[in-house]
Motif scaffolding. Structure first.
Motif, mmCIF file in Angstrom:
data_model
loop_
_atom_site.group_PDB
_atom_site.id
_atom_site.type_symbol
_atom_site.label_atom_id
_atom_site.label_comp_id
_atom_site.label_asym_id
_atom_site.label_seq_id
_atom_site.Cartn_x
_atom_site.Cartn_y
_atom_site.Cartn_z
ATOM 1 N N ASN A 387 0.840 -1.191 0.000
ATOM 2 C CA ASN A 387 0.000 0.000 0.000
ATOM 3 C C ASN A 387 0.878 1.246 0.000
ATOM 4 O OD1 ASN A 387 -1.348 2.236 1.857
ATOM 5 N ND2 ASN A 387 -3.004 1.132 0.830
ATOM 6 N N GLN A 401 -1.515 -4.321 1.969
ATOM 7 C CA GLN A 401 -2.961 -4.370 1.803
ATOM 8 C C GLN A 401 -3.483 -5.740 2.227
ATOM 9 O OE1 GLN A 401 -4.306 -2.714 -2.078
ATOM 10 N NE2 GLN A 401 -2.122 -2.429 -2.477
ATOM 11 N N THR A 429 -4.935 -2.231 6.527
ATOM 12 C CA THR A 429 -3.529 -2.417 6.171
ATOM 13 C C THR A 429 -2.778 -3.054 7.334
ATOM 14 O OG1 THR A 429 -3.021 -0.168 6.894
ATOM 15 C CG2 THR A 429 -3.433 -0.507 4.548
#
Length: 536
Positions: A387, A401, A429
């Motif tokens: 991410n 992620q 996350t």
């Protein structure tokens, strides 16, 4: 009044010989330990009546009834200190010793060896403990090197002894054997790729025709890229960068394999410049500093003509950052390898994955763990999991992620294939945090140097551990006049001087608080001076 400290005495004898006597070795050990505990009565030490005696059990194993009972009582908080006659009564294995200490530390227990002045209730005892644990680490690393050497030697012989065999093969007496039920899938994948000329189209074809992996899951693009470039199907064994002739039969002819590699390469070269740059720079668009300024891939050429790749802070490129207060550039290979290794470590850890899929049915969890064994995440897959990477002044944050990781582990490609239980918190996350060290660079600002161990100087620590280790081997030599020649080299004689370093200095080095100018040579000089002063 001193607090009562509950002391348990542990005794052990390797053989049963003499245990039938009224006063045997176990009694002698216990009597000495009782006397020592009584001498510490003023400190609040008190003997508990329960006895822990292992007669006829080797110290090379932890599978001893009284010892296991001792560990159980420590876990239940019934014991504060374990007293032994000698450390080897507890264990003869440094590997086991480190495991035992972990249990002791976790439950606030200590241990004392009465004949060796070893007491983990004192700072000196804990320092000695650190050195012993470093021995255990050194022993593990030596064992690891031997195992890696064995694997490399096996690969040279064409054997397959590590990991799950590739799809299309089964393991047969440390060699690969064609799996007649799965091999046709490999032939189909190679032939259809040459026909369709696209991995995405190939995947659609396989899904439509219900051609799945060994665990009956759809192939991911990463799986297919790995299969299409795997030289095992040529009858080879690949170990690192080396390729050896295998003892197994090839599934794919050399002509077809080479044609597939050419097509893969052509597809890569036919992408736009932007796409090529994005695929080559693993962390493009993912990396930011703590002020949310992003890093972009950049290259430069040195005087010798060598190309250097790194990530450059966008604001620095625009001249908006103060060099000494900001991280300007990061070596590309260093940060990419670091992120790749840390993410791999996380997703290949069974405990982490079980937390991720804990809401799934047991059967599905087992399927996911089996799927995990088959995947070997490449840079493309890892990039899809990321991410964000945030670079702070003293640490790195890697944000993964959760939903993308779930898809990779389960093998699912579409959200529609996941039920509500699977998708629970999938948009969250996972944050991994690691220490870094900032190194000053003249004129060009700060350059990030990755260092997981804080300020600890690994070279100095390893040198000290080796010094103690070699000294211990020589002390244990049965015939002092026949010390092996490999223990008499100049380098080993030099390192043995580190055994005589001041304990406070050793402790500083293990904690990373030492003078940054210290080198192994300077430490040897200090050890030599201390040795001469002790001999005077």
């Amino acid at each position: 009044m001193a607090k009562t400290i509950r002391c348990a005495i542990y005794t052990r004898k390797s053989t049963e010989e003499g245990l039938e006597q009224n006063f045997n070795s176990l009694n002698a050990q216990r009597e000495s330990c009782e006397a020592y505990i009584k001498s510490q009565t003023h400190e609040g030490w008190k003997i508990i009546q329960k006895q822990y005696n292992d007669g006829g059990y080797s110290g090379g194993t932890m599978n001893r009834p009284a010892f296991q009972e001792l560990l159980d009582d420590i876990k239940e908080g019934k014991i504060d200190i374990v007293v032994v006659y000698k450390v080897d009564r507890l264990t003869r294995s440094l590997m086991d010793f480190s495991k035992i200490i972990e249990v002791f530390d976790k439950h606030s227990a200590s241990f004392v060896s009465i004949t060796q002045h070893f007491n983990t209730t004192t700072s000196m005892g804990r320092l000695t403990l650190n050195i012993l644990l470093s021995f255990a680490q050194f022993e593990r690393e030596v064992t690891g090197e031997r195992i890696r050497d064995k694997f490399a030697a096996s690969a040279k012989k064409g054997l397959w002894i590590t990991g799950i065999p590739p799809l299309g093969y089964i393991k047969d007496d440390n060699a690969l054997k064609i799996d007649n039920t799965q091999a046709p899938k490999i032939l189909t994948i190679f032939e259809k790729y040459l026909e369709l000329k696209s991995v995405s189209t190939l995947k659609d074809y396989l899904d439509k025709n219900k051609i799945f992996t060994r665990s009956n899951k759809p192939f991911s693009k990463g799986n297919l890229y790995h299969i299409l470039s795997n030289k095992v199907y040529l009858g080879k064994i690949v170990k690192g960068k080396n390729v050896y002739e295998g003892l197994h039969k090839a599934l794919i002819s050399t002509d077809i394999f080479n044609e597939v590699q050419k097509q893969l390469n052509d597809n890569c070269n036919n992408q736009t410049g932007k796409e090529r740059n994005s695929s080559n720079a693993m962390l493009q668009g993912k990396m930011f500093d703590e002020k949310n300024n992003f890093f972009t891939p950049s290259k430069s050429t040195g005087r010798s003509g060598k190309r250097y790749c790194y990530y450059l802070n966008k604001e620095a490129k625009a001249g908006k950052l103060i060099a000494k207060d900001s991280i300007i550039r990061i070596p590309a290979q260093e940060i990419e390898d670091f992120v790749e290794n840390k993410v791999k470590e996380y997703i290949l850890n069974k405990k982490n994955i079980l937390k991720l899929i804990k809401n799934c049915p047991i059967q599905k969890q087992e399927e996911c763990l089996n799927h995990l064994k088959e995947i070997q995440p490449d840079k493309t897959q890892i990039k899809s999991l990321l991410n964000k990477i945030i670079i702070h002044k003293s640490f790195i944050e890697i944000l993964i992620q959760k939903g993308a990781l779930f898809k990779l582990i389960t093998g699912f490609e579409d959200k529609d294939e996941m039920d509500a239980t699977d998708m629970l918190n999938a948009d969250e996350t996972i944050i991994l945090t690691f220490n870094i060290k900032i190194q000053e660079a003249s004129r060009k600002g700060r350059t990030m140097t990755i260092n997981d161990n804080g300020n600890q100087n690994k070279t100095l620590v390893e040198a000290i551990v080796k010094g103690f280790y070699y000294t211990d081997l020589i002390i244990k030599a049965k015939d002092k006049n026949k010390i092996p020649s490999e223990l008499q080299t100049r380098n080993i004689r030099r390192l043995r001087k580190l055994r005589f370093l001041p304990p406070k200095l050793i402790e500083q080095i293990f904690k990373g608080n030492q003078n940054p100018d210290l080198t192994v040579e300077k430490l040897c000089e200090i050890g030599d001076k201390n040795l001469k002063s002790l001999s005077a």
